[in-house]
Design a protein around this motif. Structure first.
Motif, mmCIF file in Angstrom:
data_model
loop_
_atom_site.group_PDB
_atom_site.id
_atom_site.type_symbol
_atom_site.label_atom_id
_atom_site.label_comp_id
_atom_site.label_asym_id
_atom_site.label_seq_id
_atom_site.Cartn_x
_atom_site.Cartn_y
_atom_site.Cartn_z
ATOM 1 N N LEU A 1 0.820 -1.210 0.000
ATOM 2 C CA LEU A 1 0.000 0.000 0.000
ATOM 3 C C LEU A 1 0.859 1.268 0.000
ATOM 4 O O LEU A 1 0.541 2.240 -0.688
ATOM 5 C CB LEU A 1 -0.942 -0.012 1.205
ATOM 6 N N TYR A 2 1.952 1.262 0.761
ATOM 7 C CA TYR A 2 2.842 2.425 0.725
ATOM 8 C C TYR A 2 3.539 2.523 -0.633
ATOM 9 O O TYR A 2 3.779 3.625 -1.142
ATOM 10 C CB TYR A 2 3.861 2.350 1.859
ATOM 11 N N GLU A 3 3.868 1.386 -1.227
ATOM 12 C CA GLU A 3 4.415 1.393 -2.591
ATOM 13 C C GLU A 3 3.409 2.009 -3.563
ATOM 14 O O GLU A 3 3.790 2.759 -4.481
ATOM 15 C CB GLU A 3 4.746 -0.039 -3.032
ATOM 16 N N GLN A 4 2.150 1.703 -3.362
ATOM 17 C CA GLN A 4 1.117 2.237 -4.243
ATOM 18 C C GLN A 4 1.047 3.758 -4.140
ATOM 19 O O GLN A 4 0.908 4.450 -5.158
ATOM 20 C CB GLN A 4 -0.232 1.611 -3.869
ATOM 21 N N SER A 5 1.172 4.277 -2.925
ATOM 22 C CA SER A 5 1.165 5.735 -2.755
ATOM 23 C C SER A 5 2.338 6.371 -3.484
ATOM 24 O O SER A 5 2.191 7.403 -4.167
ATOM 25 C CB SER A 5 1.217 6.097 -1.264
#
Length: 505
Positions: A107-111
């Motif tokens: 999820l942080y990678e997605q941001s």
């Protein structure tokens, strides 16, 4: 209908701030596993959610991440310290924790991907980049730590993703930005420090520590983090190197690697001095207040970890005591005190518990072996083994000192040989009447490597008593054993040192 086509409002329930607060408030306070499981369900739904503005999605993930942290700490305590955790429960806690850190990283990678893709509104993420990068690297570090609790395997993909996250933080100019990663923390960190912590964790040879000791070691690494040296140039103090652009872990700097712009070098720096001071303090019975170990631990648990780290952070790497020779031969192995005692008593393995391992190197001190078919859950650091090399007639006694999984069904172990001969005896306290009907204590006498007049005795747990002399019959003689000290304890055995007096009576 036309209005709905142009509506930017996402349909996900957590897009509503009030619903997000309610979901967090309703996480059960008395059931850590259920709380983490609920957060995992929200994470999975957010991975494919549409309509969130970049900053809104990040903030939703951030709040869920922070709300889960107390529950994750409770799961970790249960996993590491519950005395009678079943295999099923252990697996359940391990799976939930590893899944959390994996989904959080995604999820942080997605941001970050949305920021780099210059999506509409993504500029609002810029002030949050130091936190996103640092938490992303922390999530990768926790994935590696939880895999180490199971002794691997660790895929190269994790090292590549970890390295890419660090290099991206550098390129965006936020790698060294200090900040509090979570509310309530007392010390600041950064993407660079979190990356360095993971590197030092790997360099500290966790494959010879128990899971609770691995957790302590990571805490101590965090305490010493400001002392470590890290940079893009190799210097006289450099001990390790890594290329974050490659799917490889860090290695010792035995020679200069091939030049590359992404090479990084690191070393323990002044951390060995900090460890030396800690060792002196703990030996005196005090753990300094500024050292956060995550709980209260006895000195007998902390000191071995401190000595382990001190050995591996020394400028000169620990040398093997004995030279290894490559071999390929079968080992017949039985595990545990009871099975070993039966073997040295001359009784065959009657319950089919013997396993066949493959010795791939041997030295005077022990074996390196492959376990091609993991059976059960008994194999761990400190496990007691009786081993018979193929073609040999005698059995050896040993202890597992290193353990690493190569897959779910195969492992590599390092075994220290305790003795090439062991005498199975029945021990009786000296104070017991010779005519007493009570059963004696089973034990194995080891003389390998002992001073004249001394012997080691392997016994069931809680058998050693420094006030109690023991006696037994061995090799046609009566032996009187005077207690000296206890040397090691395992899950089903302890090893104690005794003075040995013989008589022919």
């Amino acid at each position: 209908m036309i209005l709905s086509l142009f509506s930017a409002k996402p349909e996900h329930p957590l897009a509503d701030a009030k619903e997000l607060r309610r979901a967090i408030a309703e996480l059960p306070l008395d059931n850590a596993f259920k709380a983490v499981d609920e957060v995992l369900a929200w994470f999975e739904s957010l991975l494919s959610a549409e309509g969130f503005k970049p900053e809104q999605l990040f903030d939703t993930v951030r709040q869920l991440d922070e709300a889960a942290q107390p529950h994750l700490r409770r799961l970790t305590r249960d996993y590491l310290h519950s005395p009678r955790l079943s295999k099923t429960e252990e697996r359940r806690l391990w799976t939930a924790s590893t899944a959390f850190w994996d989904l959080l990283a995604r999820l942080y990678e997605q941001s970050l991907a949305r920021y780099r893709g210059k999506e509409k509104g993504a500029d609002a993420l810029k002030p949050h980049l130091p936190l996103i990068h640092a938490r992303l690297i922390l999530a990768y570090g926790n994935q590696l730590k939880w895999r180490q609790y199971h002794y691997g395997p660790v895929e190269g993909d994790i090292w590549l993703r970890l390295g890419q996250a660090y290099l991206a933080a550098e390129s965006e100019g936020v790698a060294g930005r200090l900040l509090l990663l979570y509310p309530g923390q007392s010390s600041s960190s950064s993407a660079t420090l979190e990356y360095l912590k993971v590197l030092m964790f790997h360099a500290s040879s966790m494959d010879s520590l128990l899971p609770a000791e691995i957790e302590l070691a990571e805490r101590l690494i965090g305490h010493c983090l400001p002392q470590f040296v890290f940079g893009s140039r190799s210097g006289p103090e450099s001990v390790y190197w890594i290329d974050p652009a490659q799917p490889l872990p860090p290695v010792r700097l035995t020679r200069e690697p091939q030049a590359a712009p992404t090479l990084r070098f690191f070393a323990p720096g002044n951390a060995p001095q900090t460890l030396a001071e800690l060792i002196r303090s703990v030996e005196l019975g005090t753990v300094p207040e500024e050292v956060n170990l995550g709980g209260q631990y006895p000195a007998r648990m902390i000191l071995p970890v401190l000595h382990h780290l001190a050995m591996h952070w020394a400028p000169t790497p620990p040398l093997r005591e004995h030279r290894r020779h490559q071999v390929k031969s079968l080992l017949t192995v039985v595990n545990g005190f009871e099975a070993a005692f039966q073997v040295f008593s001359g009784k065959p393995d009657g319950d089919g518990a013997a396993e066949s391992w493959i010795a791939d190197n041997v030295s005077l001190g022990g074996f390196g072996a492959l376990v091609p078919n993991l059976r059960g859950d008994w194999l761990r650091i400190g496990a007691l083994l009786a081993m018979q090399p193929e073609g040999g007639s005698n059995w050896l006694l040993g202890v597992v000192r290193r353990y690493g999984r190569e897959s779910d069904t195969q492992a590599a172990v390092g075994i220290q040989t305790l003795a090439r001969q062991a005498l199975a005896v029945e021990l009786r306290p000296r104070s017991t009447s010779a005519y007493a009907l009570a059963a004696g204590i089973p034990g194995m006498l080891l003389r390998d490597g002992m001073e004249e007049g001394e012997v080691r005795v392997v016994m069931p747990p809680a058998s050693f008593d420094v006030r109690e002399n023991l006696e037994c019959e061995a090799e046609g003689r009566h032996l009187l054993l005077t207690p000296m000290d206890i040397q090691e304890s395992g899950s089903d055995y302890e090893i104690a040192r005794y003075r040995e007096l013989r008589s022919d009576n």
